[in-house]
Design an enzyme around this catalytic site. Structure first.
Site, PDB file in Angstrom:
ATOM      1  N   ARG A   1     -14.348   3.105   6.164  1.00  0.00           N
ATOM      2  CA  ARG A   1     -13.029   3.097   6.787  1.00  0.00           C
ATOM      3  C   ARG A   1     -12.118   4.104   6.085  1.00  0.00           C
ATOM      4  O   ARG A   1     -12.264   4.373   4.889  1.00  0.00           O
ATOM      5  CB  ARG A   1     -12.418   1.701   6.717  1.00  0.00           C
ATOM      6  CG  ARG A   1     -13.172   0.650   7.522  1.00  0.00           C
ATOM      7  CD  ARG A   1     -12.652  -0.760   7.265  1.00  0.00           C
ATOM      8  NE  ARG A   1     -11.240  -0.867   7.611  1.00  0.00           N
ATOM      9  CZ  ARG A   1     -10.296  -1.340   6.806  1.00  0.00           C
ATOM     10  NH1 ARG A   1     -10.617  -1.748   5.578  1.00  0.00           N
ATOM     11  NH2 ARG A   1      -9.040  -1.419   7.201  1.00  0.00           N
TER      12      ARG A   1
ATOM     13  N   GLU B   1     -10.216   2.478  -4.074  1.00  0.00           N
ATOM     14  CA  GLU B   1     -10.164   1.022  -4.247  1.00  0.00           C
ATOM     15  C   GLU B   1      -8.915   0.690  -5.060  1.00  0.00           C
ATOM     16  O   GLU B   1      -8.787   1.084  -6.225  1.00  0.00           O
ATOM     17  CB  GLU B   1     -11.425   0.537  -4.956  1.00  0.00           C
ATOM     18  CG  GLU B   1     -11.371  -0.861  -5.525  1.00  0.00           C
ATOM     19  CD  GLU B   1     -10.893  -1.904  -4.527  1.00  0.00           C
ATOM     20  OE1 GLU B   1      -9.938  -2.630  -4.852  1.00  0.00           O
ATOM     21  OE2 GLU B   1     -11.470  -1.964  -3.415  1.00  0.00           O
TER      22      GLU B   1
ATOM     23  N   CYS C   1       1.571  -0.623   3.596  1.00  0.00           N
ATOM     24  CA  CYS C   1       0.306  -1.227   3.162  1.00  0.00           C
ATOM     25  C   CYS C   1       0.449  -1.923   1.807  1.00  0.00           C
ATOM     26  O   CYS C   1       0.827  -1.289   0.818  1.00  0.00           O
ATOM     27  CB  CYS C   1      -0.770  -0.152   3.075  1.00  0.00           C
ATOM     28  SG  CYS C   1      -2.323  -0.731   2.353  1.00  0.00           S
TER      29      CYS C   1
ATOM     30  N   TYR D   1      -4.401 -12.507   6.722  1.00  0.00           N
ATOM     31  CA  TYR D   1      -5.086 -11.710   7.743  1.00  0.00           C
ATOM     32  C   TYR D   1      -6.108 -12.544   8.504  1.00  0.00           C
ATOM     33  O   TYR D   1      -6.272 -12.389   9.717  1.00  0.00           O
ATOM     34  CB  TYR D   1      -5.754 -10.489   7.100  1.00  0.00           C
ATOM     35  CG  TYR D   1      -4.745  -9.541   6.514  1.00  0.00           C
ATOM     36  CD1 TYR D   1      -3.942  -8.753   7.341  1.00  0.00           C
ATOM     37  CD2 TYR D   1      -4.556  -9.444   5.143  1.00  0.00           C
ATOM     38  CE1 TYR D   1      -2.995  -7.894   6.818  1.00  0.00           C
ATOM     39  CE2 TYR D   1      -3.611  -8.586   4.608  1.00  0.00           C
ATOM     40  CZ  TYR D   1      -2.834  -7.809   5.444  1.00  0.00           C
ATOM     41  OH  TYR D   1      -1.889  -6.980   4.920  1.00  0.00           O
TER      42      TYR D   1
ATOM     43  N   TRP E   1      -4.586   7.201   9.885  1.00  0.00           N
ATOM     44  CA  TRP E   1      -3.296   7.497   9.248  1.00  0.00           C
ATOM     45  C   TRP E   1      -3.043   8.994   9.254  1.00  0.00           C
ATOM     46  O   TRP E   1      -3.947   9.797   9.018  1.00  0.00           O
ATOM     47  CB  TRP E   1      -3.281   6.963   7.818  1.00  0.00           C
ATOM     48  CG  TRP E   1      -3.617   5.506   7.724  1.00  0.00           C
ATOM     49  CD1 TRP E   1      -4.663   4.948   7.055  1.00  0.00           C
ATOM     50  CD2 TRP E   1      -2.910   4.419   8.343  1.00  0.00           C
ATOM     51  NE1 TRP E   1      -4.658   3.583   7.221  1.00  0.00           N
ATOM     52  CE2 TRP E   1      -3.592   3.223   8.009  1.00  0.00           C
ATOM     53  CE3 TRP E   1      -1.769   4.325   9.149  1.00  0.00           C
ATOM     54  CZ2 TRP E   1      -3.184   1.977   8.447  1.00  0.00           C
ATOM     55  CZ3 TRP E   1      -1.361   3.077   9.588  1.00  0.00           C
ATOM     56  CH2 TRP E   1      -2.055   1.928   9.232  1.00  0.00           C
TER      57      TRP E   1
END
Length: 312
Positions: free
Chosen positions: A108, A126, A41, A177, A74
């Protein structure tokens, strides 16, 4: 009886901050905080680079989630190369950390996560805010004077950084994306044209500046680097960002290698995790389960940017 409309709104993010004087909910303490990350990520990668640059490896512990997107999100599996178990709670899934913090969580399940091992709650999820915390709140624990003094958010470069990120973030960092997840030809054509228009703009900017704001590395460079370092490895093919490779841009390609070779940058990159995340991470989108061997991208070759005189 409480009506549905009167119920408390679901929490969708955690934006806690630390207090250096100990007066707040999360006091600054060595060994108290923990990062949950995943190597593939780019957003988690931001925090790993910041932690490394500041020398906080012995101050903030880390667990690494598996690259595969399980139906429950995850997860942790120490049998996978360079992944770990959840060493703090022994949870199988990252979602358990979120619901431990707030059973009413409605957002999420993402990495990175900055976690308080004492209170057993998430402080912040964040990436940009976690970068700020790591940049300034633990300076007393940095092992060297240079790391104490390193500031990725200098006030004098704030305006320049923000102006650059005002187009880099939506058009490049998010643009890859938007291109890859387009669902119509029209949307794809628009997105890919926009992405490469701004890569051209970046190439021109970096022809005159060694780093984004001049001769100093800032948070803007970290945020851009973690996108660019994944470009030829994954985005070019998987996200259909294939008008040009990064190596076709002399200045951008030199810039990425320059940063990669800096202590704290390349050490955090796990190419195989990046490949596996993007090629194998979602079985619905990639049902064959085949991970390519290439491209083989060498970030260690000479970049030649030392002599570049900044126009800043």
């Amino acid at each position: 009886m409480t009506s549905k409309s009167e119920e408390s709104p679901k929490v969708t993010s955690f934006n806690g901050r630390l207090s250096k004087d100990g007066s707040g909910e999360f006091p600054v303490e060595k060994g108290r905080y923990h990062l949950y990350v995943m190597y593939g990520c780019p957003y988690a990668n931001r925090t790993l680079i910041t932690r490394k640059l500041k020398g906080l490896e012995d101050v903030i512990s880390v667990d690494v989630a598996h690259w595969y997107a399980h139906e429950n999100g995850w997860f942790f599996d120490e049998t996978e190369d360079q992944c770990t178990k959840d060493s703090i709670n022994g949870f199988k899934f990252l979602r358990e950390v979120y619901y431990q913090t707030n059973p009413n969580y409605g957002g999420r399940i993402t990495v990175p996560v900055l976690y308080d091992k004492v209170k057993k709650v998430i402080v912040n999820n964040e990436s940009a805010e976690i970068m700020e915390i790591l940049n300034s709140d633990f300076n007393e624990f940095c092992p060297t004077q240079a790391q104490k003094e390193l500031n990725l958010f200098p006030k004098e470069l704030e305006e320049a950084s923000n102006e650059l990120l005002s187009w880099i973030t939506p058009h490049i960092i998010s643009g890859v994306y938007r291109t890859g997840f387009s669902t119509t030809q029209e949307d794809y054509d628009k997105a890919v044209d926009d992405l490469f228009e701004h890569l051209d703009k970046l190439e021109q900017h970096l022809s005159k500046h060694r780093y984004l704001t001049g001769n100093s590395i800032t948070h803007a460079d970290v945020k851009l680097f973690v996108t660019l370092v994944r470009f030829d490895i994954a985005y070019y093919t998987v996200l259909k960002c294939n008008v040009k490779r990064l190596v076709d841009y002399p200045n951008i390609w030199g810039y990425v290698r320059d940063l990669y070779q800096k202590p704290g940058f390349g050490e955090t990159i796990r190419v195989q995790h990046i490949r596996k995340l993007y090629y194998l991470g979602d079985k619905k989108q990639k049902p064959t389960g085949i991970c390519p061997r290439g491209p083989l991208v060498d970030f260690t070759t000479s970049h030649g940017r030392e002599a570049l005189t900044s126009a800043a």
